[in-house]
Design a protein around this motif. Structure first.
Motif, PDB file in Angstrom:
ATOM      1  N   LEU A 117       0.807  -1.220   0.000  1.00  0.00           N
ATOM      2  CA  LEU A 117       0.000   0.000   0.000  1.00  0.00           C
ATOM      3  C   LEU A 117       0.840   1.271   0.000  1.00  0.00           C
ATOM      4  N   LYS A 118       2.058   1.191   0.493  1.00  0.00           N
ATOM      5  CA  LYS A 118       2.930   2.366   0.502  1.00  0.00           C
ATOM      6  C   LYS A 118       3.789   2.476  -0.758  1.00  0.00           C
ATOM      7  N   ASP A 119       3.663   1.480  -1.630  1.00  0.00           N
ATOM      8  CA  ASP A 119       4.377   1.507  -2.896  1.00  0.00           C
ATOM      9  C   ASP A 119       3.653   2.491  -3.827  1.00  0.00           C
ATOM     10  N   PRO A 120       4.343   3.539  -4.282  1.00  0.00           N
ATOM     11  CA  PRO A 120       3.666   4.538  -5.118  1.00  0.00           C
ATOM     12  C   PRO A 120       3.168   3.988  -6.461  1.00  0.00           C
ATOM     13  N   PHE A 121       3.664   2.828  -6.879  1.00  0.00           N
ATOM     14  CA  PHE A 121       3.258   2.253  -8.153  1.00  0.00           C
ATOM     15  C   PHE A 121       2.129   1.231  -8.008  1.00  0.00           C
ATOM     16  N   TYR A 122       1.747   0.914  -6.763  1.00  0.00           N
ATOM     17  CA  TYR A 122       0.678  -0.064  -6.541  1.00  0.00           C
ATOM     18  C   TYR A 122      -0.678   0.621  -6.612  1.00  0.00           C
ATOM     19  N   GLU A 123      -1.603   0.010  -7.357  1.00  0.00           N
ATOM     20  CA  GLU A 123      -2.970   0.506  -7.432  1.00  0.00           C
ATOM     21  C   GLU A 123      -3.877  -0.451  -6.676  1.00  0.00           C
ATOM     22  N   LEU A 124      -4.767   0.099  -5.851  1.00  0.00           N
ATOM     23  CA  LEU A 124      -5.700  -0.726  -5.086  1.00  0.00           C
ATOM     24  C   LEU A 124      -6.491  -1.649  -5.997  1.00  0.00           C
ATOM     25  N   GLU A 125      -6.788  -2.823  -5.487  1.00  0.00           N
ATOM     26  CA  GLU A 125      -7.572  -3.839  -6.184  1.00  0.00           C
ATOM     27  C   GLU A 125      -6.831  -4.511  -7.341  1.00  0.00           C
ATOM     28  N   MET A 126      -5.597  -4.106  -7.594  1.00  0.00           N
ATOM     29  CA  MET A 126      -4.818  -4.688  -8.681  1.00  0.00           C
ATOM     30  C   MET A 126      -3.849  -5.738  -8.112  1.00  0.00           C
ATOM     31  N   PRO A 127      -3.337  -6.638  -8.958  1.00  0.00           N
ATOM     32  CA  PRO A 127      -2.388  -7.645  -8.466  1.00  0.00           C
ATOM     33  C   PRO A 127      -1.180  -7.005  -7.775  1.00  0.00           C
ATOM     34  N   ILE A 128      -0.726  -7.661  -6.728  1.00  0.00           N
ATOM     35  CA  ILE A 128       0.422  -7.181  -5.960  1.00  0.00           C
ATOM     36  C   ILE A 128       1.685  -7.704  -6.633  1.00  0.00           C
ATOM     37  N   ARG A 129       2.468  -6.801  -7.157  1.00  0.00           N
ATOM     38  CA  ARG A 129       3.741  -7.160  -7.785  1.00  0.00           C
ATOM     39  C   ARG A 129       4.837  -6.335  -7.124  1.00  0.00           C
ATOM     40  N   CYS A 130       4.975  -6.544  -5.842  1.00  0.00           N
ATOM     41  CA  CYS A 130       5.919  -5.769  -5.038  1.00  0.00           C
ATOM     42  C   CYS A 130       6.946  -6.739  -4.452  1.00  0.00           C
ATOM     43  N   GLU A 131       8.170  -6.662  -4.936  1.00  0.00           N
ATOM     44  CA  GLU A 131       9.226  -7.582  -4.494  1.00  0.00           C
ATOM     45  C   GLU A 131       9.484  -7.456  -2.998  1.00  0.00           C
ATOM     46  N   LEU A 132       9.371  -6.254  -2.457  1.00  0.00           N
ATOM     47  CA  LEU A 132       9.568  -6.044  -1.023  1.00  0.00           C
ATOM     48  C   LEU A 132       8.548  -6.835  -0.207  1.00  0.00           C
ATOM     49  N   PHE A 133       7.296  -6.871  -0.670  1.00  0.00           N
ATOM     50  CA  PHE A 133       6.249  -7.638   0.005  1.00  0.00           C
ATOM     51  C   PHE A 133       6.571  -9.129  -0.042  1.00  0.00           C
ATOM     52  N   THR A 134       6.960  -9.619  -1.213  1.00  0.00           N
ATOM     53  CA  THR A 134       7.286 -11.036  -1.373  1.00  0.00           C
ATOM     54  C   THR A 134       8.442 -11.434  -0.458  1.00  0.00           C
ATOM     55  N   GLN A 135       9.483 -10.630  -0.421  1.00  0.00           N
ATOM     56  CA  GLN A 135      10.632 -10.920   0.441  1.00  0.00           C
ATOM     57  C   GLN A 135      10.242 -10.884   1.917  1.00  0.00           C
ATOM     58  N   ALA A 136       9.419  -9.925   2.301  1.00  0.00           N
ATOM     59  CA  ALA A 136       8.997  -9.812   3.698  1.00  0.00           C
ATOM     60  C   ALA A 136       8.156 -11.009   4.123  1.00  0.00           C
ATOM     61  N   VAL A 137       7.284 -11.498   3.236  1.00  0.00           N
ATOM     62  CA  VAL A 137       6.485 -12.690   3.542  1.00  0.00           C
ATOM     63  C   VAL A 137       7.401 -13.897   3.699  1.00  0.00           C
ATOM     64  N   ASP A 138       8.381 -14.051   2.807  1.00  0.00           N
ATOM     65  CA  ASP A 138       9.337 -15.156   2.914  1.00  0.00           C
ATOM     66  C   ASP A 138      10.067 -15.129   4.256  1.00  0.00           C
ATOM     67  N   LEU A 139      10.524 -13.955   4.656  1.00  0.00           N
ATOM     68  CA  LEU A 139      11.231 -13.825   5.946  1.00  0.00           C
ATOM     69  C   LEU A 139      10.323 -14.136   7.122  1.00  0.00           C
ATOM     70  N   LEU A 140       9.070 -13.701   7.046  1.00  0.00           N
ATOM     71  CA  LEU A 140       8.109 -13.992   8.117  1.00  0.00           C
ATOM     72  C   LEU A 140       7.892 -15.497   8.254  1.00  0.00           C
ATOM     73  N   ILE A 141       7.641 -16.171   7.152  1.00  0.00           N
ATOM     74  CA  ILE A 141       7.401 -17.622   7.182  1.00  0.00           C
ATOM     75  C   ILE A 141       8.635 -18.339   7.715  1.00  0.00           C
ATOM     76  N   GLU A 142       9.801 -17.946   7.251  1.00  0.00           N
ATOM     77  CA  GLU A 142      11.054 -18.556   7.717  1.00  0.00           C
ATOM     78  C   GLU A 142      11.232 -18.357   9.230  1.00  0.00           C
ATOM     79  N   ARG A 143      10.972 -17.141   9.709  1.00  0.00           N
ATOM     80  CA  ARG A 143      11.127 -16.834  11.141  1.00  0.00           C
ATOM     81  C   ARG A 143      10.143 -17.649  11.990  1.00  0.00           C
ATOM     82  N   VAL A 144       8.904 -17.758  11.539  1.00  0.00           N
ATOM     83  CA  VAL A 144       7.890 -18.496  12.297  1.00  0.00           C
ATOM     84  C   VAL A 144       8.212 -19.987  12.307  1.00  0.00           C
ATOM     85  N   GLU A 145       8.606 -20.527  11.172  1.00  0.00           N
ATOM     86  CA  GLU A 145       8.902 -21.963  11.115  1.00  0.00           C
ATOM     87  C   GLU A 145      10.152 -22.323  11.907  1.00  0.00           C
ATOM     88  N   LYS A 146      11.148 -21.433  11.967  1.00  0.00           N
ATOM     89  CA  LYS A 146      12.364 -21.703  12.742  1.00  0.00           C
ATOM     90  C   LYS A 146      12.138 -21.584  14.244  1.00  0.00           C
TER      91      LYS A 146
END
Length: 155
Positions: A117-146
């Motif tokens: 939502l803070k990405d200036p290129f993201y439009e609401l209701e459109m597909p999320i193509r934000c690499e920062l979001f993808t990386q953050a989700v990966d880190l969250l899953i890794e942290r929780v599983e470890k």
């Protein structure tokens, strides 16, 4: 034991705006099937909200439940859903017995607000193509599983 399998995010109109496997063990599902899953889940969620005779605590809807499907536990898979006040649905599939799913869903929502939502290129209701979001989700899953089951308390 257990583990996370898939994440999908559905907008308030029923459109799939993000999907991805969270594990190598996740079944491979094609894009068209994901689109169908997203819209079908949105429809079933809406039907469940209208058909439910129970009024849940903290419900926004004065005449009945508006929370829809929150959990499905069936045939070796667990599906958990978190709907935001704006109608965006965050859904995770996991192995039965996977701990901290509610925590992970809420944290993914926080990551969505912080990254997408803070990405200036993201439009609401459109597909999320934000690499920062993808990386953050990966880190969250890794942290929780470890950290092991039950390490994160529900707020």
């Amino acid at each position: 034991m257990g583990g996370f399998l898939h994440l999908f995010i559905v907008n308030k109109s029923g459109g799939l705006i993000h999907h991805r496997p969270l594990s190598d063990r996740a079944p491979t599902i094609g894009t068209n099937e994901w689109l169908r899953i997203g819209s079908t889940f949105h429809s079933l969620h809406a039907i469940a909200a209208e058909a439910s005779p129970l009024r849940l605590l903290g419900n926004k809807n004065a005449y009945g439940a508006d929370d829809g499907i929150e959990e499905i536990n069936a045939g070796g898979i667990l599906l958990k859903s978190f709907q935001t006040r704006t109608g965006v649905k965050f859904v995770i599939t996991a192995d039965p017995g996977t701990a901290d799913i509610d925590y992970v869903l809420r944290e993914i929502y926080v990551l969505y607000t912080d990254c997408a939502l803070k990405d200036p290129f993201y439009e609401l209701e459109m597909p999320i193509r934000c690499e920062l979001f993808t990386q953050a989700v990966d880190l969250l899953i890794e942290r929780v599983e470890k950290s092991g089951p039950g390490s994160f308390k529900q707020r």
